[in-house]
Structure formats: structure tokens, C-alpha cells
Motif scaffolding. Structure first.
Motif, PDB file in Angstrom:
ATOM      1  N   HIS A 139       0.815  -1.221   0.000  1.00 48.32           N
ATOM      2  CA  HIS A 139       0.000   0.000   0.000  1.00 48.32           C
ATOM      3  C   HIS A 139       0.847   1.269   0.000  1.00 48.32           C
ATOM      4  O   HIS A 139       0.371   2.348   0.361  1.00 48.32           O
ATOM      5  N   THR A 140       2.101   1.134  -0.372  1.00 53.85           N
ATOM      6  CA  THR A 140       3.005   2.277  -0.428  1.00 53.85           C
ATOM      7  C   THR A 140       2.483   3.311  -1.422  1.00 53.85           C
ATOM      8  O   THR A 140       2.008   2.956  -2.503  1.00 53.85           O
ATOM      9  N   HIS A 141       2.583   4.596  -1.053  1.00 57.30           N
ATOM     10  CA  HIS A 141       2.055   5.676  -1.903  1.00 57.30           C
ATOM     11  C   HIS A 141       2.594   5.579  -3.325  1.00 57.30           C
ATOM     12  O   HIS A 141       1.863   5.674  -4.315  1.00 57.30           O
ATOM     13  N   GLY A 146       2.511  -6.096   4.238  1.00 56.70           N
ATOM     14  CA  GLY A 146       3.275  -5.575   5.382  1.00 56.70           C
ATOM     15  C   GLY A 146       2.434  -5.545   6.634  1.00 56.70           C
ATOM     16  O   GLY A 146       1.237  -5.826   6.616  1.00 56.70           O
ATOM     17  N   VAL A 147       3.081  -5.218   7.740  1.00 59.67           N
ATOM     18  CA  VAL A 147       2.383  -5.006   9.007  1.00 59.67           C
ATOM     19  C   VAL A 147       2.662  -3.555   9.388  1.00 59.67           C
ATOM     20  O   VAL A 147       3.827  -3.151   9.466  1.00 59.67           O
ATOM     21  N   ALA A 148       1.590  -2.772   9.563  1.00 59.53           N
ATOM     22  CA  ALA A 148       1.712  -1.337   9.852  1.00 59.53           C
ATOM     23  C   ALA A 148       2.543  -0.636   8.776  1.00 59.53           C
ATOM     24  O   ALA A 148       3.255   0.324   9.057  1.00 59.53           O
ATOM     25  N   GLY A 149       2.467  -1.154   7.544  1.00 56.98           N
ATOM     26  CA  GLY A 149       3.193  -0.536   6.434  1.00 56.98           C
ATOM     27  C   GLY A 149       4.654  -0.919   6.369  1.00 56.98           C
ATOM     28  O   GLY A 149       5.396  -0.366   5.559  1.00 56.98           O
ATOM     29  N   ALA A 208      -1.252   2.889   6.246  1.00 54.89           N
ATOM     30  CA  ALA A 208      -1.340   2.167   7.520  1.00 54.89           C
ATOM     31  C   ALA A 208      -1.896   3.078   8.613  1.00 54.89           C
ATOM     32  O   ALA A 208      -2.106   2.636   9.736  1.00 54.89           O
ATOM     33  N   GLY A 209      -2.074   4.369   8.286  1.00 53.56           N
ATOM     34  CA  GLY A 209      -2.653   5.295   9.263  1.00 53.56           C
ATOM     35  C   GLY A 209      -1.608   6.175   9.926  1.00 53.56           C
ATOM     36  O   GLY A 209      -1.741   6.513  11.110  1.00 53.56           O
ATOM     37  N   GLY A 210      -0.571   6.534   9.174  1.00 53.91           N
ATOM     38  CA  GLY A 210       0.467   7.413   9.740  1.00 53.91           C
ATOM     39  C   GLY A 210       1.344   6.693  10.755  1.00 53.91           C
ATOM     40  O   GLY A 210       1.826   7.298  11.712  1.00 53.91           O
ATOM     41  N   ARG A 211       1.543   5.393  10.532  1.00 52.13           N
ATOM     42  CA  ARG A 211       2.364   4.614  11.475  1.00 52.13           C
ATOM     43  C   ARG A 211       3.848   4.925  11.289  1.00 52.13           C
ATOM     44  O   ARG A 211       4.302   5.226  10.186  1.00 52.13           O
ATOM     45  N   VAL A 212       4.574   4.809  12.396  1.00 55.31           N
ATOM     46  CA  VAL A 212       6.006   5.159  12.430  1.00 55.31           C
ATOM     47  C   VAL A 212       6.857   3.890  12.415  1.00 55.31           C
ATOM     48  O   VAL A 212       6.625   2.970  13.199  1.00 55.31           O
ATOM     49  N   VAL A 248     -12.154   2.166  16.214  1.00 55.09           N
ATOM     50  CA  VAL A 248     -10.898   2.894  16.004  1.00 55.09           C
ATOM     51  C   VAL A 248      -9.818   2.198  16.815  1.00 55.09           C
ATOM     52  O   VAL A 248     -10.031   1.865  17.980  1.00 55.09           O
ATOM     53  N   ASP A 249      -8.669   1.982  16.195  1.00 49.49           N
ATOM     54  CA  ASP A 249      -7.547   1.372  16.907  1.00 49.49           C
ATOM     55  C   ASP A 249      -6.710   2.511  17.510  1.00 49.49           C
ATOM     56  O   ASP A 249      -5.907   3.141  16.827  1.00 49.49           O
ATOM     57  N   VAL A 250      -6.948   2.760  18.802  1.00 49.43           N
ATOM     58  CA  VAL A 250      -6.303   3.909  19.445  1.00 49.43           C
ATOM     59  C   VAL A 250      -4.783   3.749  19.441  1.00 49.43           C
ATOM     60  O   VAL A 250      -4.040   4.701  19.173  1.00 49.43           O
ATOM     61  N   ALA A 251      -4.305   2.545  19.696  1.00 55.72           N
ATOM     62  CA  ALA A 251      -2.855   2.323  19.772  1.00 55.72           C
ATOM     63  C   ALA A 251      -2.173   2.584  18.430  1.00 55.72           C
ATOM     64  O   ALA A 251      -0.992   2.924  18.371  1.00 55.72           O
ATOM     65  N   ALA A 252      -2.937   2.426  17.341  1.00 54.52           N
ATOM     66  CA  ALA A 252      -2.343   2.645  16.010  1.00 54.52           C
ATOM     67  C   ALA A 252      -2.308   4.124  15.634  1.00 54.52           C
ATOM     68  O   ALA A 252      -1.770   4.491  14.597  1.00 54.52           O
ATOM     69  N   THR A 253      -2.894   4.967  16.479  1.00 50.55           N
ATOM     70  CA  THR A 253      -2.903   6.415  16.204  1.00 50.55           C
ATOM     71  C   THR A 253      -1.592   7.001  16.746  1.00 50.55           C
ATOM     72  O   THR A 253      -1.544   7.518  17.850  1.00 50.55           O
ATOM     73  N   GLU A 254      -0.547   6.886  15.960  1.00 52.46           N
ATOM     74  CA  GLU A 254       0.779   7.299  16.435  1.00 52.46           C
ATOM     75  C   GLU A 254       1.120   8.729  16.024  1.00 52.46           C
ATOM     76  O   GLU A 254       1.974   9.357  16.622  1.00 52.46           O
ATOM     77  N   THR A 255       0.479   9.228  14.960  1.00 54.75           N
ATOM     78  CA  THR A 255       0.806  10.588  14.503  1.00 54.75           C
ATOM     79  C   THR A 255      -0.494  11.375  14.282  1.00 54.75           C
ATOM     80  O   THR A 255      -1.259  11.520  15.214  1.00 54.75           O
ATOM     81  N   ASN A 256      -0.733  11.870  13.068  1.00 50.98           N
ATOM     82  CA  ASN A 256      -1.863  12.780  12.870  1.00 50.98           C
ATOM     83  C   ASN A 256      -3.046  12.188  12.108  1.00 50.98           C
ATOM     84  O   ASN A 256      -3.889  12.929  11.638  1.00 50.98           O
TER      85      ASN A 256
END
Ligand SMILES: Cc1ncc(COP(=O)(O)O)c(C=O)c1O
Length: 344
Positions: free
Chosen positions: A81-83, A105-108, A140-144, A271-279
Motif C-alpha cells: 500500500h506504499t504511496h 506488510g504489518v503497519a506498512g 497504515a494510518g500514519g504509522r512510524v 478505532v484502533d487507538v494504539a495505532a494512532t501514532e501521529t496525525n
């Protein structure tokens, strides 16, 4: 309307516009624009690379990176899912003649083992030409990517003699969220894209950074791609302004995204709160039987625009033009718009 579709919807602030108006400019194609030159120097240092070239968009930066590193007929290995692989209009095939080799991937994030396996399936006829990694990972939702994990995946590519491009469109979000300097991530890769029209709040602008020789080749490609500008210092001034004023404050966007995620989750929304790492907040409306388009419409009727993160999942992005009151209002609007499905 509260606009949470993307962090690209911001308008330049009064301070940024003043900096643009005051910019000292020259002919960028002749390398005579002092503001562009200063931006390139600072941006290269920021991402841990020797040199950088200013470009109008992150897409152009990514596409020039592919072209500079590869030969037609070779493989681009990236998380599926890479841009670069799914949102750039087929650019890797069109501009560079690359074959997409997309990995789950996992979390991108993809692993060293996946890179090695991908290389095993390649041969001299269609070798792996480049590995592209994304920090933060959009879909992945802005994952780091944690630094050590990124380093291991990059090392696996380098052991195979394959260059790595880091699409760090939102690298500063990763840096602010993790406390790791952007240069620590950036120096691992062969080239790095950094975008200024997202959380950094500029109307346009990106850079591609890398070794001086690579960036010299990219400067020629900037002409080929039609991205060589003239008095581009008016844009570079906005970008310098963003580096001075809009980096540390990304933490506020992250805190607001977290508040949104927690509020929606406590209202019973998926909503996966733990996956909300950025914006970004991912709201999985598909899991409660709603179609993305229908959910967007129902939320818009209550005064909030939201975007699509990936199939079945809405994106709520926080940014410079969203404040605490907007977050509280958006929470009310979204829970009311979807409330009936929570109860169901
Ligand atoms: C991860 C990532 N890379 C690159 C881009 C391309 O940016 P632009 O549309 O400014 O060219 C985007 C845009 O959303 C992105 O999310």
C-alpha cells in the motif's frame, strides 16, 4: 465545515505569506535563487544527507528518485500500500519502466526476510532495482517505523546491493512522534523525500535529498520532468518558514488525533487507538457494515469532511487548521452521524 480529509488542506498562515512576500529570489534553473539554495542546504542537513534538490511535489521527488536509481525492466520492491505504488498514477512504470513487486506488510512495514525472498525470485533479466519504504506510512494510518527496524530492513537491501528510497513525505511527523531526529532515519537511506505541503503547512513544495552526485543527476531530471522553476524562492521561503515554525507543533496535531481516536473508541466506534501514532485516525466503518462513501456523506451532513484511508476505512487527519474546539465538535458530529450503527 471542519476539514479532516487530509493534512494537505491547510492554507498558508499570515506569517508564512509575509515570509513569501519578503523572499529574496533569483533564477532557480541557474541555481541563482538564494532562498532555494538555503532551503536545499538546510533540508539536506535536516534529513541527514549531503545535498538536496527543491521540487514542487513529493510525487515528483519520489519519481525522480526512482529514475535516478534504476534501469527500465527492473523491480521496485515495496509494501503493497506504499504511496509510490498505488497513488502516483503508475509513475514507476511510466517514467522508469519498473515492475512493481508489492509485499504484504504489518503497519506498512516489511522485513529483511521479505526483501531477501523478493531478491531470490529476481534474476539478472529483471533484478531488484530499488526498495521503497515510507515514513510515516500513509495507508497504515500514519504509522512510524521504529528506527532499529527501519535500519534492519535497509541493511537487508544494501547487503544485496539494492538502493533504498525513503518516502519521508511525513518524516517530520515520525521524528516529532518518536523523538528521533529526522536525520537518524534519513541517513539510513540512499535518497529521501520530504514534503512541505502536508503537516508543515506550505501550499506546495518538497525536497529530494541524497549524496551530492545523486542530487546532481536529480537536478537534470528535474528539467526532464518539467519541474525546473524560475523565481521559486517565493515557495522556498514558505518552506523555510515551516522549518522554523511548524515542526515542533506537529506534536499538537498528534495529541488532537489521539483525543479524536480515544473519543471515538470510547463511544464504541471501531478505532484502533494504539495505532494512532501521529496525525491520522483510521475509522473502520466497513466493520460496522457501512460503505465509506455513505459514511462520509452522513458525517458531512453534520459539518465535518473526512477522507478515505484505505478500502473500508475513513481517514481523519489533524493539521494546522484544526484546533481543540474543532476536535470536540468533530467528535460529537461523527458519533451522532454513525451512532445508530454503534447501537446496532
Ligand atoms: C506518503 C506520501 N508520499 C507522497 C505523497 C505525494 O505528495 P504530493 O501529492 O504532494 O505529490 C503523498 C501525498 O499524500 C503521501 O501521502
Amino acid at each position: 465545515m471542519i476539514d479532516l480529509r487530509s493534512d494537505t488542506v491547510t492554507r498558508p498562515s499570515a506569517g508564512m505569506l509575509a515570509a513569501m512576500a519578503a523572499a529574496e529570489v533569483g533564477d532557480e534553473q541557474e541555481r541563482e535563487d538564494p532562498t532555494v539554495n538555503e532551503l536545499q542546504r538546510r533540508a539536506a542537513e535536516l534529513v541527514g544527507q549531503e545535498a538536496a534538490v527543491f521540487l514542487p511535489t513529493a510525487t515528483m521527488a519520489n519519481q525522480i528518485a526512482l529514475r535516478v536509481h534504476t534501469r527500465p525492466g527492473s523491480q521496485l520492491v515495496a509494501e503493497e500500500h506504499t504511496h509510490i505504488a498505488i497513488f502516483e498514477a503508475g509513475g514507476p512504470a511510466v517514467h522508469s519502466g519498473l515492475i512493481a513487486h508489492r509485499l504484504p506488510g504489518v503497519a506498512g512495514r516489511i522485513t529483511p526476510e521479505q526483501i531477501r525472498r523478493a531478491a531470490e525470485t529476481a534474476d539478472w533479466l529483471q533484478p531488484v532495482g530499488i526498495v521503497v519504504l515510507e515514513q510515516t506510512h500513509r495507508s497504515a494510518g500514519g504509522r512510524v517505523w521504529p528506527l532499529a527496524e527501519l535500519a534492519r530492513t535497509v541493511a537487508a537491501a544494501h547487503e544485496l546491493g539494492v538502493p533504498v528510497h525513503l518516502d519521508g513525505a511525513r518524516l517530520m511527523n515520525a521524528s516529532v512522534a518518536s523523538g528521533v531526529p529526522a536525520a537518524e532515519y534519513g541517513r539510513l537511506a540512499d535518497t529521501v523525500t520530504l514534503c512541505f505541503s502536508k503537516g508543515l503547512g506550505c501550499p506546495l513544495g518538497a525536497i529530494l535529498a541524497g549524496p551530492a552526485e545523486t542530487i546532481e543527476a536529480a537536478f537534470r531530471l528535474k528539467f526532464l520532468f518539467g519541474g525546473a522553476l524560475r523565481q521559486a524562492g517565493v515557495v522556498a521561503a514558505a518552506m523555510l518558514y515551516a522549518l522554523d515554525h511548524n515542526v515542533e507543533r506537529l506534536a499538537e496535531d498528534h495529541a488532537r488525533a489521539r483525543r479524536l481516536a480515544e473519543g471515538l473508541a470510547s463511544a464504541g466506534l471501531p478505532v484502533d487507538v494504539a495505532a494512532t501514532e501521529t496525525n491520522f485516525v483510521g475509522l473502520d466503518v466497513g466493520s460496522i457494515g457501512l460503505d465509506v462513501g455513505e459514511a462520509k456523506e452522513r458525517i458531512a451532513e453534520r459539518g465535518v469532511k473526512v477522507g478515505r484511508l484505505r478500502p473500508g476505512v475513513l481517514r481523519l487527519a489533524t493539521h494546522l487548521d484544526v484546533d481543540d474546539d474543532d476536535v470536540e465538535q468533530a467528535l460529537d458530529a461523527i458519533t451522532q452521524a454513525l451512532g445508530v450503527h454503534v447501537a446496532a
